[in-house]
Enzyme design. Structure first.
Site, short mmCIF file in Angstrom:
data_model
loop_
_atom_site.label_atom_id
_atom_site.label_comp_id
_atom_site.label_asym_id
_atom_site.label_seq_id
_atom_site.Cartn_x
_atom_site.Cartn_y
_atom_site.Cartn_z
N LYS A 29 56.20 55.43 59.43
CA LYS A 29 56.39 56.43 60.76
C LYS A 29 55.30 56.08 61.46
CE LYS A 29 56.92 60.47 58.64
NZ LYS A 29 57.08 61.94 58.80
N LYS A 87 65.85 57.28 58.28
CA LYS A 87 65.96 58.63 58.64
C LYS A 87 66.12 58.88 60.19
CE LYS A 87 62.09 59.81 56.87
NZ LYS A 87 60.88 60.90 56.61
#
Length: 251
Positions: A29, A87
């Site tokens: 991320k 995600k």
């Protein structure tokens, strides 16, 4: 319970590789772009190459708007770049129907490319602060869209934590709803070692952490430390043993 660790660079991924025996999923991320900020495709590829081949890579596609086509392309990009867990942070979806539409597009885009990929519908424990879908709606959104898991994180990183917004009793309901829908339940949001007993007790399948294994406990300025990953995993394993012993005693 699986341990998901979130490096934000190739250098931190190498630190994760040093602790690979203690973690289950490396999650890519970019924290300076948000709770589920998306990193660059080349960073996903480099991290995939930097860690052991048998360690799955997860990638966030961002705190996304209600733009199903845009999100589908982003999800496919994460899969093409080497992520097997994708995600999607449903930040800009204000209704369950909007969130389901976004997730259906992401699921199709990813699974048309790689059927064995794992798609995660991610919401926010502090949804009331940003106006997105209610946390307890996530399991049904994931089920209706064909996702594989439902996840809660926190959107605003201001020192408040998962249990500050969704108390353990409500998290337990989230996990139960996910399991009833035959999904995995993932929880994150400034999770600390002290939370592991509760997370184990309520049946959490995946716990996501960053700050807890960073130097100084700081997810933004601190760097992941392999010894902190090992220590966190040791506490996870201890709670798992205690839970198993309690079940054995009760039976």
């Amino acid at each position: 319970m699986l341990l998901l660790i979130s490096p934000d660079s190739v250098e931190e991924a190498l630190d994760c590789a040093k602790a690979a025996e203690h973690l289950d999923i490396v999650d890519v991320k970019k924290p300076d772009e948000g709770s589920l900020g998306a990193n660059f495709p080349w960073v996903i590829r480099e991290i995939r190459d930097a860690i052991p081949a048998d360690t799955p890579v997860s990638a966030t596609v961002g705190d996304v708007p209600y733009k199903p086509g845009t999100v589908a392309q982003a999800a496919l990009g994460a899969a093409v770049s080497g992520a097997t867990y994708i995600k999607v942070g449903l930040y800009g979806c204000t209704t369950p129907d909007q969130a389901t539409e976004v997730m259906r597009g992401a699921v199709r885009a990813v699974k048309d490319f790689r059927p064995d990929a794992f798609v995660v519908a991610s919401g926010y424990a502090d949804a009331h602060r940003i106006g997105c879908v209610n946390p307890l709606a996530l399991p049904d959104i994931a089920r209706r869209s064909g996702s594989d898991a439902a996840m809660l994180d926190t959107a605003v990183k201001d020192g408040t934590r998962l249990f500050d917004h969704v108390p353990p009793k409500v998290c337990a309901k989230f996990v139960r709803l996910a399991h009833e829908a035959e999904l995995l339940a993932a929880l994150a949001g400034s999770v600390k070692v002290a939370d592991l007993g509760t997370l184990t007790h309520i049946g959490t399948d995946i716990v996501g952490v960053r700050g807890a294994v960073c130097e100084g406990g700081d997810r933004t300025t601190g760097r992941i430390q392999p010894q902190l990953v090992a220590a966190f995993r040791a506490e996870m394993d201890r709670h798992a043993r205690e839970a198993a012993a309690a079940v054995a005693t009760a039976s």
